[in-house]
Write an enzyme that holds these catalytic residues in place. Sequence first.
Site, PDB file in Angstrom:
ATOM      1  N   GLY A   1     -72.713  42.272  -4.703  1.00  0.00           N
ATOM      2  CA  GLY A   1     -71.759  42.135  -3.312  1.00  0.00           C
ATOM      3  C   GLY A   1     -72.092  40.820  -3.107  1.00  0.00           C
ATOM      4  O   GLY A   1     -71.714  39.713  -3.778  1.00  0.00           O
TER       5      GLY A   1
ATOM      6  N   HIS B   1     -72.525  35.977 -12.975  1.00  0.00           N
ATOM      7  CA  HIS B   1     -71.323  35.649 -13.968  1.00  0.00           C
ATOM      8  C   HIS B   1     -70.814  34.193 -13.563  1.00  0.00           C
ATOM      9  O   HIS B   1     -69.451  33.340 -13.654  1.00  0.00           O
ATOM     10  CB  HIS B   1     -70.060  35.721 -12.242  1.00  0.00           C
ATOM     11  CG  HIS B   1     -70.559  37.882 -11.976  1.00  0.00           C
ATOM     12  ND1 HIS B   1     -70.121  38.731 -12.126  1.00  0.00           N
ATOM     13  CD2 HIS B   1     -71.517  37.523 -10.648  1.00  0.00           C
ATOM     14  CE1 HIS B   1     -70.430  39.490 -11.422  1.00  0.00           C
ATOM     15  NE2 HIS B   1     -71.426  38.860 -10.782  1.00  0.00           N
TER      16      HIS B   1
ATOM     17  N   GLU C   1     -71.738  37.432 -18.532  1.00  0.00           N
ATOM     18  CA  GLU C   1     -71.419  38.694 -17.502  1.00  0.00           C
ATOM     19  C   GLU C   1     -71.739  39.635 -18.942  1.00  0.00           C
ATOM     20  O   GLU C   1     -71.488  38.722 -19.837  1.00  0.00           O
ATOM     21  CB  GLU C   1     -70.057  39.394 -17.501  1.00  0.00           C
ATOM     22  CG  GLU C   1     -69.860  38.774 -15.600  1.00  0.00           C
ATOM     23  CD  GLU C   1     -68.455  38.864 -15.679  1.00  0.00           C
ATOM     24  OE1 GLU C   1     -67.495  39.143 -16.281  1.00  0.00           O
ATOM     25  OE2 GLU C   1     -68.037  38.895 -14.232  1.00  0.00           O
TER      26      GLU C   1
ATOM     27  N   SER D   1     -76.091  40.461 -10.194  1.00  0.00           N
ATOM     28  CA  SER D   1     -75.524  39.518  -9.072  1.00  0.00           C
ATOM     29  C   SER D   1     -76.108  38.957  -8.145  1.00  0.00           C
ATOM     30  O   SER D   1     -77.345  39.041  -8.391  1.00  0.00           O
ATOM     31  CB  SER D   1     -73.719  40.277  -9.184  1.00  0.00           C
ATOM     32  OG  SER D   1     -72.543  39.427  -8.598  1.00  0.00           O
ATOM     33  N   ALA D   2     -75.581  39.809  -6.659  1.00  0.00           N
ATOM     34  CA  ALA D   2     -76.377  39.725  -5.735  1.00  0.00           C
ATOM     35  C   ALA D   2     -78.674  39.211  -5.764  1.00  0.00           C
ATOM     36  O   ALA D   2     -78.871  39.209  -5.658  1.00  0.00           O
ATOM     37  CB  ALA D   2     -75.549  39.519  -4.619  1.00  0.00           C
TER      38      ALA D   2
END
Lengths: 235, 235
Positions: A90, A159, A194, A122-123
């Site tokens: 997020g 990413h 990814e 991700s985050a």
Amino acid sequence: MRNLIIASTSTVHGSGYLEYILDELTVFFKDAKTVLFIPYARPGGISHDEYTEKAASAFSKIGKKVVGIHTFKNPVEAIKKAEAIFTGGGNTFVLVSQLYKNNLIAVLKETLTNGTPYLGTSAGSNICGLTIKTSNDMPIVYPPSFNTLGMLPFNINPHYLDPDTNSKHMGETRETRIKEFQSYNTPPVIGLREGSWLHVKGDSIVLKGNLEARIFEYNKTPYEIASGTQLNHLK
Amino acid sequence: MRNLIIASTSTVHGSGYLEYILDELTVFFKDAKTVLFIPYARPGGISHDEYTEKAASAFSKIGKKVVGIHTFKNPVEAIKKAEAIFTGGGNTFVLVSQLYKNNLIAVLKETLTNGTPYLGTSAGSNICGLTIKTSNDMPIVYPPSFNTLGMLPFNINPHYLDPDTNSKHMGETRETRIKEFQSYNTPPVIGLREGSWLHVKGDSIVLKGNLEARIFEYNKTPYEIASGTQLNHLK
């Protein structure tokens, strides 16, 4: 002893949430019945409950229960007692702000150092590095610090995206941005494409998944590493 | 009386630095012989001197001299006395950190409010909004605040990019990021495509250039506005 999966993304193109990595997670989380979920990054601004449901739906496929940390009166205790922890993606700035607000940085660092298995996407992976200074996210809230868990002696760029040679857009490429980071900071950065992740177990840090990753070391030409490469020397 | 050109980019594809907007700048800066340049954003980590030379080379084509603010012992006085000011693009976090470090936020705000003509491109445009919370840049340094000049009652997103419907990349689109911003902040955001700029004169804020811009208002569906649209109602 650290036991972490630090993944570029939760979702690869054409596949469901966490689907590409569920087999790996079955093994990784084999001793846990329940996974504590940290939904603070709120992708697209969705609520903590909605986000937790999304994670629960994926983990139900491998027989795990998911509970959101926001449902605990004492989130510090929730982390200390967790069998396993997952922090979803997020907005990194929102995630870090909430972690500081709830006094969770120190306890999370201690808990992960002691071996509670942790999945970040991700985050949730960005925060495993030294700082969030190589996040791709928009700085939509002002956190009290950019410093994070330092579970790795370098930074993550999730990413990771190769330059689009056909683009007419003049905004900076990812590589340019990471080089700018190294005009002001010396730690290495790993650009995780990814579908790639780092498996950290004790002193071992290994690149997993099908793709190469790109390493940016201070004052060196960036270079590619193959899946399976050991990165415990990188700092 | 504000007199500002707030541009998405310094450079459009296939054309030289500032080339697309030089005719406009000839008129805009007609009363100035010398432009004070703020090179703090250091694109790609280049030095203040190198960056100032780049700006000087472009402005020499319209007969203007350029001096870098870093060459002044007292940058506050340099801003107060400037005939015209240009802040170039690069990294918004670096730019804002330097502006705070040199105590330039207040004096810049006062000087621009009093009418000194100002050109901003990219990061230099971001700082004209309320905050840098809609910057596209990597947060490579930690500034003391995300608050900026507030010369506009809304935020800028420079280098605005439409979603690439062919992409298999799972990172957030620009539109998703701006919507996330509005999960935590209520001000409008204007997505300025490359080659577009806002001309602010007194109470008037007009979109210029050949392209439409995209407006994001809190709790509204984003919409396009045509070049020439007056935006003085937007807040």
